[in-house]
Design a protein around this motif. Structure first.
Motif, short mmCIF file in Angstrom:
data_model
loop_
_atom_site.label_atom_id
_atom_site.label_comp_id
_atom_site.label_asym_id
_atom_site.label_seq_id
_atom_site.Cartn_x
_atom_site.Cartn_y
_atom_site.Cartn_z
N ASN A 48 0.86 -1.19 0.00
CA ASN A 48 0.00 0.00 0.00
C ASN A 48 0.90 1.23 0.00
OD1 ASN A 48 -2.55 -1.36 0.24
ND2 ASN A 48 -2.04 -1.78 2.37
N HIS A 49 0.71 2.11 -0.98
CA HIS A 49 1.62 3.23 -1.18
C HIS A 49 1.02 4.54 -0.67
CE1 HIS A 49 4.05 0.72 -3.89
NE2 HIS A 49 2.90 0.31 -4.39
N SER A 50 1.88 5.36 -0.04
CA SER A 50 1.50 6.71 0.35
C SER A 50 2.65 7.65 0.04
CB SER A 50 1.11 6.76 1.84
OG SER A 50 2.17 6.32 2.66
N VAL A 51 2.43 8.95 0.30
CA VAL A 51 3.44 9.95 -0.05
C VAL A 51 3.41 11.06 1.01
CG1 VAL A 51 1.84 11.24 -1.52
CG2 VAL A 51 4.31 11.44 -1.91
N SER A 52 4.56 11.69 1.23
CA SER A 52 4.65 12.79 2.19
C SER A 52 4.60 14.13 1.46
CB SER A 52 5.95 12.69 3.00
OG SER A 52 5.92 11.56 3.85
N PRO A 53 3.67 15.01 1.82
CA PRO A 53 3.50 16.27 1.09
C PRO A 53 4.70 17.20 1.14
CG PRO A 53 1.59 15.82 2.48
CD PRO A 53 2.65 14.83 2.86
N TRP A 54 5.47 17.19 2.23
CA TRP A 54 6.55 18.16 2.36
C TRP A 54 7.61 18.00 1.27
CZ3 TRP A 54 11.72 17.01 3.18
CH2 TRP A 54 12.03 15.72 3.63
N LYS A 74 -2.38 5.46 -2.59
CA LYS A 74 -3.68 5.44 -1.91
C LYS A 74 -3.79 6.42 -0.74
CE LYS A 74 -4.27 0.44 -2.73
NZ LYS A 74 -4.44 -0.87 -2.04
N GLY A 75 -2.65 6.89 -0.23
CA GLY A 75 -2.70 7.71 0.97
C GLY A 75 -1.70 8.83 0.96
N VAL A 76 -1.93 9.82 1.83
CA VAL A 76 -1.01 10.94 2.01
C VAL A 76 -0.64 11.00 3.49
CG1 VAL A 76 -0.63 13.40 1.70
CG2 VAL A 76 -2.13 12.18 0.11
N ASP A 77 0.65 10.90 3.77
CA ASP A 77 1.15 10.88 5.14
C ASP A 77 1.19 12.28 5.76
OD1 ASP A 77 1.56 8.22 4.74
OD2 ASP A 77 3.74 8.27 4.93
N LEU A 78 1.33 12.30 7.08
CA LEU A 78 1.64 13.50 7.83
C LEU A 78 0.62 14.61 7.59
CD1 LEU A 78 5.52 13.45 7.30
CD2 LEU A 78 4.17 12.37 9.11
N CYS A 79 -0.64 14.22 7.66
CA CYS A 79 -1.75 15.16 7.55
C CYS A 79 -2.53 15.17 8.85
CB CYS A 79 -2.67 14.77 6.40
SG CYS A 79 -1.97 15.07 4.76
N GLY A 80 -3.04 16.36 9.20
CA GLY A 80 -3.84 16.52 10.41
C GLY A 80 -5.26 16.93 10.08
N PRO A 81 -6.03 17.30 11.10
CA PRO A 81 -7.46 17.59 10.90
C PRO A 81 -7.77 18.61 9.82
CG PRO A 81 -6.96 17.42 13.24
CD PRO A 81 -5.64 17.35 12.52
N LYS A 82 -6.93 19.65 9.65
CA LYS A 82 -7.22 20.65 8.62
C LYS A 82 -7.05 20.08 7.21
CE LYS A 82 -2.55 22.68 8.61
NZ LYS A 82 -2.16 22.12 7.31
N ASP A 83 -6.27 19.01 7.08
CA ASP A 83 -6.00 18.41 5.78
C ASP A 83 -6.97 17.29 5.43
OD1 ASP A 83 -3.54 19.94 5.53
OD2 ASP A 83 -2.65 18.53 6.96
N ILE A 137 1.39 9.87 14.72
CA ILE A 137 2.84 9.93 14.94
C ILE A 137 3.18 10.56 16.29
CG2 ILE A 137 3.25 12.23 13.93
CD1 ILE A 137 5.64 10.93 12.41
N CYS A 138 4.31 10.10 16.85
CA CYS A 138 4.86 10.72 18.05
C CYS A 138 6.38 10.60 18.01
CB CYS A 138 4.29 10.09 19.32
SG CYS A 138 4.73 8.37 19.59
N PHE A 139 7.05 11.30 18.92
CA PHE A 139 8.51 11.37 18.89
C PHE A 139 9.09 11.25 20.30
CE2 PHE A 139 6.86 13.82 15.33
CZ PHE A 139 7.53 13.24 14.26
N SER A 140 10.28 10.68 20.37
CA SER A 140 11.00 10.63 21.65
C SER A 140 11.52 12.01 22.02
CB SER A 140 12.17 9.66 21.56
OG SER A 140 13.21 10.17 20.72
N GLY A 141 11.89 12.79 21.02
CA GLY A 141 12.56 14.05 21.25
C GLY A 141 14.05 13.85 21.49
N SER A 142 14.73 14.92 21.81
CA SER A 142 16.19 14.89 21.98
C SER A 142 16.59 14.20 23.28
CB SER A 142 16.74 16.31 21.97
OG SER A 142 16.49 16.94 20.74
N ARG A 143 17.80 13.66 23.26
CA ARG A 143 18.33 12.95 24.42
C ARG A 143 18.64 13.93 25.58
NH1 ARG A 143 20.88 7.99 25.25
NH2 ARG A 143 20.52 7.43 23.05
#
Length: 296
Positions: A48-54, A74-83, A137-143
């Motif tokens: 299943n293929h998607s793409v990142s808009p940035w 089939k999909g677009v990554d890294l989109c939120g409610p406004k998208d 998505i979520c992140f650990s952040g910096s060490r």
């Protein structure tokens, strides 16, 4: 008129209304006389293929949806409610949602950000479910000088209440693996084993990893073995050519067809997101070629 002709006509109509983009060469491949049936041949469906808009900032989200859909994405990554309304208008899925994170550096590995993150994710998780999506998505952040153990404990403390909420709403929180060598200095979740250890401690099907192939090739390589060993902890993949995060063709060091075959062999049913930055003038041509490379 058959469906292929209708689809080509729609893309050419889109191009007619976006002269500035056409002039820059962004979608020149759709105006070429070489437009033929092979370019629009059905994909095998194993990935299943998607793409990142940035990576395609010259295109509006509407335009990216139109072009992507025409080449089997089939999909677009890294989109939120406004998208999401735009994606839904085009019948495109949001396989990796965003919008609750603070940024890539201020994440769950540092307690000072827990209150903000828990508020953000508590609000976002129900919205993801309401719109019919799964991954957030979520992140650990910096060490910031923390040991592995301190980072694991902090992430576990910050994430566990949210994972319980995610379980209720059938949402999967996905921590992205990023390299700390070149692109994201000091990022803590920078190795597959680090992310897997956190997933084991959280011990929920509603917490998994976003395995960015580009980042993990830089950090440790051994991509196929890591996919085979740890696929149960992976919810999503991103691509990118190494070095430089450009096209995933033979100008870079990984052989992506073998990587995709390994992903498919695990029974993976999620999405592989194209997240390379094209350096060729015909950027959409590069995207189409990437989909063909990954169509195993």
């Amino acid at each position: 008129m058959n469906n292929s002709q209708n689809r080509r006509s729609a893309i050419k109509n889109l191009i007619a209304g976006t002269a500035a983009i056409t002039a820059s060469g962004m979608i020149s491949s759709f105006t070429s006389p070489a437009d033929n049936e092979q370019e629009f041949a059905p994909l095998k469906g194993n990935i299943n293929h998607s793409v990142s808009p940035w990576c395609y900032s010259e295109l509006t989200l509407d335009q990216l949806c139109e072009v992507s859909k025409s080449i089997g994405i089939k999909g677009v990554d890294l989109c939120g409610p406004k998208d999401w309304p735009t994606l839904q208008k085009h019948g495109m899925y949001s396989p990796m949602c965003n919008g609750a994170e603070i940024n890539l550096t201020d994440g769950f590995g540092d307690k000072q950000f827990h209150a903000t993150l828990q508020k953000n994710y508590t609000e976002m998780i129900p919205l993801v479910e309401k719109n019919g999506y799964t991954n957030l998505i979520c992140f650990s952040g910096s060490r910031r000088g923390k040991s592995d153990e301190e980072g694991w404990k902090n992430c576990e403390e910050g994430l566990k209440p949210l994972v319980a909420l995610a379980e209720k709403h059938k949402v999967v929180l996905c921590m992205e693996l990023l390299n700390s060598k070149i692109d994201h200095k000091d990022y803590q979740c920078d190795r597959v084993e680090w992310g897997v250890e956190l997933a084991k401690r959280i011990n929920s099907e509603n917490f998994k990893l976003l395995f960015d192939i580009y980042h993990m090739q830089i950090m440790e390589g051994d991509i196929i073995r890591n996919i085979n060993d740890y696929h149960k902890y992976i919810a999503h993949f991103h691509t990118g050519g190494i070095p430089g995060r450009h096209e995933i063709d033979d100008t870079q060091e990984l052989y992506y067809p073998a990587v995709m075959k390994a992903i498919a062999a695990t029974g993976f049913k999620g999405y592989v997101g194209q997240e390379f930055v094209p350096k060729e003038k015909d950027k959409i041509g590069s995207l189409r070629k990437a989909i063909q490379i990954c169509d195993v």
